[in-house]
Motif scaffolding. Structure first.
Motif, PDB file in Angstrom:
ATOM      1  N   ILE A  36       0.831  -1.205   0.000  1.00 53.53           N
ATOM      2  CA  ILE A  36       0.000   0.000   0.000  1.00 53.53           C
ATOM      3  C   ILE A  36       0.867   1.256   0.000  1.00 53.53           C
ATOM      4  CG2 ILE A  36      -0.304   0.204   2.516  1.00 53.53           C
ATOM      5  CD1 ILE A  36      -2.956   0.833  -0.229  1.00 53.53           C
ATOM      6  N   ASN A  37       1.998   1.230   0.688  1.00 50.51           N
ATOM      7  CA  ASN A  37       2.881   2.396   0.680  1.00 50.51           C
ATOM      8  C   ASN A  37       3.532   2.599  -0.687  1.00 50.51           C
ATOM      9  OD1 ASN A  37       2.263   3.095   3.298  1.00 50.51           O
ATOM     10  ND2 ASN A  37       4.056   2.095   4.199  1.00 50.51           N
ATOM     11  N   ALA A  38       3.752   1.498  -1.398  1.00 46.65           N
ATOM     12  CA  ALA A  38       4.276   1.609  -2.772  1.00 46.65           C
ATOM     13  C   ALA A  38       3.245   2.223  -3.716  1.00 46.65           C
ATOM     14  CB  ALA A  38       4.701   0.240  -3.282  1.00 46.65           C
ATOM     15  N   GLN A  39       1.949   2.129  -3.344  1.00 43.06           N
ATOM     16  CA  GLN A  39       0.890   2.764  -4.134  1.00 43.06           C
ATOM     17  C   GLN A  39       0.712   4.237  -3.758  1.00 43.06           C
ATOM     18  OE1 GLN A  39      -0.410   0.432  -6.354  1.00 43.06           O
ATOM     19  NE2 GLN A  39       1.037  -0.868  -5.257  1.00 43.06           N
ATOM     20  N   LYS A  49      -3.467  10.922  -0.016  1.00 43.53           N
ATOM     21  CA  LYS A  49      -3.039   9.584   0.380  1.00 43.53           C
ATOM     22  C   LYS A  49      -2.074   9.677   1.550  1.00 43.53           C
ATOM     23  CE  LYS A  49      -3.637   6.819  -3.817  1.00 43.53           C
ATOM     24  NZ  LYS A  49      -2.973   5.880  -4.750  1.00 43.53           N
ATOM     25  N   ARG A  50      -2.175   8.706   2.431  1.00 40.29           N
ATOM     26  CA  ARG A  50      -1.284   8.661   3.578  1.00 40.29           C
ATOM     27  C   ARG A  50      -0.637   7.288   3.698  1.00 40.29           C
ATOM     28  NH1 ARG A  50      -4.344  11.866   8.418  1.00 40.29           N
ATOM     29  NH2 ARG A  50      -4.844  13.749   7.248  1.00 40.29           N
ATOM     30  N   SER A  51       0.639   7.280   4.017  1.00 38.29           N
ATOM     31  CA  SER A  51       1.342   6.026   4.240  1.00 38.29           C
ATOM     32  C   SER A  51       0.866   5.403   5.550  1.00 38.29           C
ATOM     33  CB  SER A  51       2.850   6.257   4.284  1.00 38.29           C
ATOM     34  OG  SER A  51       3.183   7.127   5.357  1.00 38.29           O
ATOM     35  N   VAL A  52       1.087   4.116   5.692  1.00 38.36           N
ATOM     36  CA  VAL A  52       0.702   3.418   6.911  1.00 38.36           C
ATOM     37  C   VAL A  52       1.942   2.929   7.647  1.00 38.36           C
ATOM     38  CG1 VAL A  52      -1.506   2.692   5.927  1.00 38.36           C
ATOM     39  CG2 VAL A  52       0.448   1.155   5.805  1.00 38.36           C
ATOM     40  N   ARG A  53       1.846   2.895   8.955  1.00 35.75           N
ATOM     41  CA  ARG A  53       2.944   2.394   9.791  1.00 35.75           C
ATOM     42  C   ARG A  53       2.381   1.412  10.802  1.00 35.75           C
ATOM     43  NH1 ARG A  53       5.380   4.245  14.714  1.00 35.75           N
ATOM     44  NH2 ARG A  53       4.067   6.127  14.642  1.00 35.75           N
ATOM     45  N   LEU A  54       2.903   0.193  10.773  1.00 38.81           N
ATOM     46  CA  LEU A  54       2.479  -0.844  11.707  1.00 38.81           C
ATOM     47  C   LEU A  54       3.241  -0.725  13.020  1.00 38.81           C
ATOM     48  CD1 LEU A  54       2.288  -4.045   9.461  1.00 38.81           C
ATOM     49  CD2 LEU A  54       0.364  -2.879  10.540  1.00 38.81           C
ATOM     50  N   ILE A  55       2.528  -0.896  14.118  1.00 41.86           N
ATOM     51  CA  ILE A  55       3.123  -0.967  15.451  1.00 41.86           C
ATOM     52  C   ILE A  55       2.642  -2.272  16.071  1.00 41.86           C
ATOM     53  CG2 ILE A  55       3.302   0.106  17.719  1.00 41.86           C
ATOM     54  CD1 ILE A  55       2.443   2.749  16.405  1.00 41.86           C
ATOM     55  N   PRO A 271      -4.145  -6.675  -5.416  1.00 45.97           N
ATOM     56  CA  PRO A 271      -3.379  -7.571  -6.281  1.00 45.97           C
ATOM     57  C   PRO A 271      -4.008  -8.955  -6.419  1.00 45.97           C
ATOM     58  CG  PRO A 271      -2.338  -7.419  -4.143  1.00 45.97           C
ATOM     59  CD  PRO A 271      -3.468  -6.432  -4.133  1.00 45.97           C
ATOM     60  N   THR A 272      -3.484  -9.707  -7.357  1.00 44.90           N
ATOM     61  CA  THR A 272      -3.964 -11.063  -7.617  1.00 44.90           C
ATOM     62  C   THR A 272      -3.344 -12.055  -6.640  1.00 44.90           C
ATOM     63  OG1 THR A 272      -2.177 -11.577  -9.154  1.00 44.90           O
ATOM     64  CG2 THR A 272      -4.165 -10.528 -10.076  1.00 44.90           C
ATOM     65  N   SER A 273      -3.897 -13.241  -6.642  1.00 39.29           N
ATOM     66  CA  SER A 273      -3.367 -14.314  -5.809  1.00 39.29           C
ATOM     67  C   SER A 273      -1.936 -14.657  -6.210  1.00 39.29           C
ATOM     68  CB  SER A 273      -4.268 -15.549  -5.932  1.00 39.29           C
ATOM     69  OG  SER A 273      -3.866 -16.573  -5.049  1.00 39.29           O
ATOM     70  N   ASP A 274      -1.656 -14.660  -7.517  1.00 37.33           N
ATOM     71  CA  ASP A 274      -0.299 -14.968  -7.986  1.00 37.33           C
ATOM     72  C   ASP A 274       0.689 -13.913  -7.505  1.00 37.33           C
ATOM     73  OD1 ASP A 274      -1.118 -17.259  -9.254  1.00 37.33           O
ATOM     74  OD2 ASP A 274      -1.266 -16.343 -11.242  1.00 37.33           O
ATOM     75  N   TRP A 275       0.270 -12.637  -7.549  1.00 35.68           N
ATOM     76  CA  TRP A 275       1.159 -11.570  -7.074  1.00 35.68           C
ATOM     77  C   TRP A 275       1.449 -11.759  -5.595  1.00 35.68           C
ATOM     78  CZ3 TRP A 275       1.295  -8.233  -3.114  1.00 35.68           C
ATOM     79  CH2 TRP A 275       2.266  -7.210  -3.157  1.00 35.68           C
ATOM     80  N   PHE A 276       0.412 -12.048  -4.813  1.00 31.73           N
ATOM     81  CA  PHE A 276       0.596 -12.244  -3.373  1.00 31.73           C
ATOM     82  C   PHE A 276       1.547 -13.398  -3.105  1.00 31.73           C
ATOM     83  CE2 PHE A 276      -0.671 -14.702   0.382  1.00 31.73           C
ATOM     84  CZ  PHE A 276      -0.340 -13.793   1.374  1.00 31.73           C
ATOM     85  N   LEU A 277       1.334 -14.517  -3.789  1.00 30.45           N
ATOM     86  CA  LEU A 277       2.160 -15.707  -3.582  1.00 30.45           C
ATOM     87  C   LEU A 277       3.621 -15.411  -3.901  1.00 30.45           C
ATOM     88  CD1 LEU A 277       2.080 -18.787  -2.942  1.00 30.45           C
ATOM     89  CD2 LEU A 277       1.811 -19.153  -5.403  1.00 30.45           C
ATOM     90  N   VAL A 301      -9.327  -4.773   2.713  1.00 29.24           N
ATOM     91  CA  VAL A 301     -10.688  -4.383   3.117  1.00 29.24           C
ATOM     92  C   VAL A 301     -10.643  -3.074   3.897  1.00 29.24           C
ATOM     93  CG1 VAL A 301     -12.630  -5.008   4.601  1.00 29.24           C
ATOM     94  CG2 VAL A 301     -11.608  -6.727   3.083  1.00 29.24           C
ATOM     95  N   LEU A 302      -9.685  -2.963   4.807  1.00 29.46           N
ATOM     96  CA  LEU A 302      -9.524  -1.738   5.583  1.00 29.46           C
ATOM     97  C   LEU A 302      -9.250  -0.544   4.667  1.00 29.46           C
ATOM     98  CD1 LEU A 302      -9.095  -0.161   8.216  1.00 29.46           C
ATOM     99  CD2 LEU A 302      -6.746  -1.047   8.245  1.00 29.46           C
ATOM    100  N   THR A 303      -8.383  -0.733   3.686  1.00 28.43           N
ATOM    101  CA  THR A 303      -8.073   0.329   2.718  1.00 28.43           C
ATOM    102  C   THR A 303      -9.328   0.821   2.014  1.00 28.43           C
ATOM    103  OG1 THR A 303      -5.855  -0.580   2.323  1.00 28.43           O
ATOM    104  CG2 THR A 303      -6.742   0.887   0.634  1.00 28.43           C
ATOM    105  N   GLU A 304     -10.161  -0.115   1.587  1.00 32.51           N
ATOM    106  CA  GLU A 304     -11.383   0.248   0.868  1.00 32.51           C
ATOM    107  C   GLU A 304     -12.371   0.958   1.786  1.00 32.51           C
ATOM    108  OE1 GLU A 304     -13.998   0.212  -2.621  1.00 32.51           O
ATOM    109  OE2 GLU A 304     -11.859   0.378  -2.132  1.00 32.51           O
TER     110      GLU A 304
END
Length: 366
Positions: A36-39, A49-55, A271-277, A301-304
């Motif tokens: 998502i940050n690459a987008q 748009k805002r970047s996300v940071r996980l804690i 992304p697609t399943s192949d991209w994720f894999l 889902v959260l992004t949407e």
């Protein structure tokens, strides 16, 4: 929504009995964060748009630690978004706290139906509930080339997850099938007692619903089971470590999976399943299980929901999630607006064959 980042927090099991699953879940979220940050980040309003940071903090698979970490995330870190932990027991504890603080729990890792049965308003479930895990098993057994009718479910008496799996099987049986539900203690160390129970029942199908390690222990006694047993299903069979640990013992065992590579859905978000894999394997040098796919899909889902709500307000996000009906590579997302339990996503029935999983059929709507 001031500030350049959206902070997203979670308590996650990186050690203890849920560490195998917790590590996969965190890696799924980390891959989503990178994607998502690459987008350019998450769209919030007016094209911004805002970047996300996980804690995150390691709860060591303990309820007390999960509670402590969630309090820290909410009070000290003042996170914008709260992700759930892994496991039904930890999610139940976190959901109680989140309700008090009116903070939505984006729940990917707690599947017990019980979590959603207390009238909580701040829950969004992404994975299918436990009662759907093996709901199609009796039907599949009845329709096979040699119909199997006597089913014995050995389920852990600790917590509510295993009972909900057993309940789904019981509710989906049809005449002339019979189901024997056998509760077993959480330690599951007394294998002689379990073996005696199986010999007394003489089932044609054995189903295991317990912790990962407990199911492995029972599976290792498979050579001592009564000769009447012709099929085996285990909740733990859904992840790759099941076959890696048991090798030939796992062959032919059925299990539930929330996602498998190669599954396709129309009009997906992200992304697609192949991209994720491919991306998961490249970033973490391992293949993903359905747990990692579920956490990544939770991010989608959260992004949407943030995009549609144009807000980080928890009430607005919960209302938006209630009306959302969409697909990701993980499958359909559609919740019950009142409880937040997942209704659209379908569980897959898989079988291990020669060290590989084969998808047999999707779970039918309940």
């Amino acid at each position: 929504m001031s500030g350049p980042e959206i902070t997203i927090g979670l308590s996650i099991s990186l050690s203890g009995r849920f560490s195998l699953q917790g590590q996969q879940a965190l890696q799924g979220f980390l891959l989503w964060q990178s994607w998502i940050n690459a987008q350019g980040g998450v769209a919030v309003r007016n094209g911004e748009k805002r970047s996300v940071r996980l804690i995150w903090y390691d709860d060591r698979s303990r309820i007390s630690c999960a509670r402590k970490h969630v309090f820290r995330l909410l009070q000290e870190d003042q996170i914008d978004i709260l992700l759930g932990p892994y496991s039904s027991s930890l999610t139940m504890a976190v959901a109680e706290m989140a309700e008090e603080y009116k903070k939505v729990v984006w729940n990917y890792g707690g599947s017990s139906d019980e979590i959603f049965s207390h009238g909580r308003q701040y829950l969004v479930g992404v994975a299918s509930p436990a009662s759907d895990y093996l709901r199609t098993l009796p039907h599949w057994m009845a329709e096979g080339s040699s119909a199997l009718s006597r089913i014995c479910v050995l389920y852990s008496s600790a917590g509510t997850f295993a009972w909900q799996v057993a309940r789904g099987i019981l509710e989906s049986t049809a005449t002339p099938q019979s189901v024997e539900l056998v509760p077993i203690n959480s330690s599951l160390q007394n294998y002689d007692t379990i073996l005696k129970t199986l010999c007394d029942i003489d089932p044609e199908v054995v189903v295991l619903a317990g912790s990962f390690q407990a199911e492995l222990g029972i599976m290792r006694t498979r050579h001592r089971w009564p000769s009447t047993v012709r099929a085996v299903a285990a909740v733990a069979a859904g992840i790759r470590a099941f076959s890696a640990e048991l090798v030939q013992i796992a062959d032919g065992v059925l299990g539930p999976s929330q996602w498998e590579p190669g599954m396709t859905f129309p009009n997906i978000l992200g992304p697609t399943s192949d991209w994720f894999l491919d991306s998961f394997q490249r970033q973490f040098d391992r293949l993903p299980d359905n747990i990692a796919a579920g956490s990544f899909a939770t991010g989608l889902v959260l992004t949407e929901c943030i995009r549609l709500a144009a807000s980080l307000d928890d009430d607005e996000l919960r209302n938006t999630a209630s009306g959302l009906d969409c697909n990701t590579f993980y499958g359909q997302f559609r919740i019950d607006s009142r409880t937040g339990i997942q209704m659209g996503h379908r569980v897959l029935l898989i079988r291990w064959q020669g060290g590989h999983k084969v998808v047999l059929l999707p779970c039918l709507p309940s």
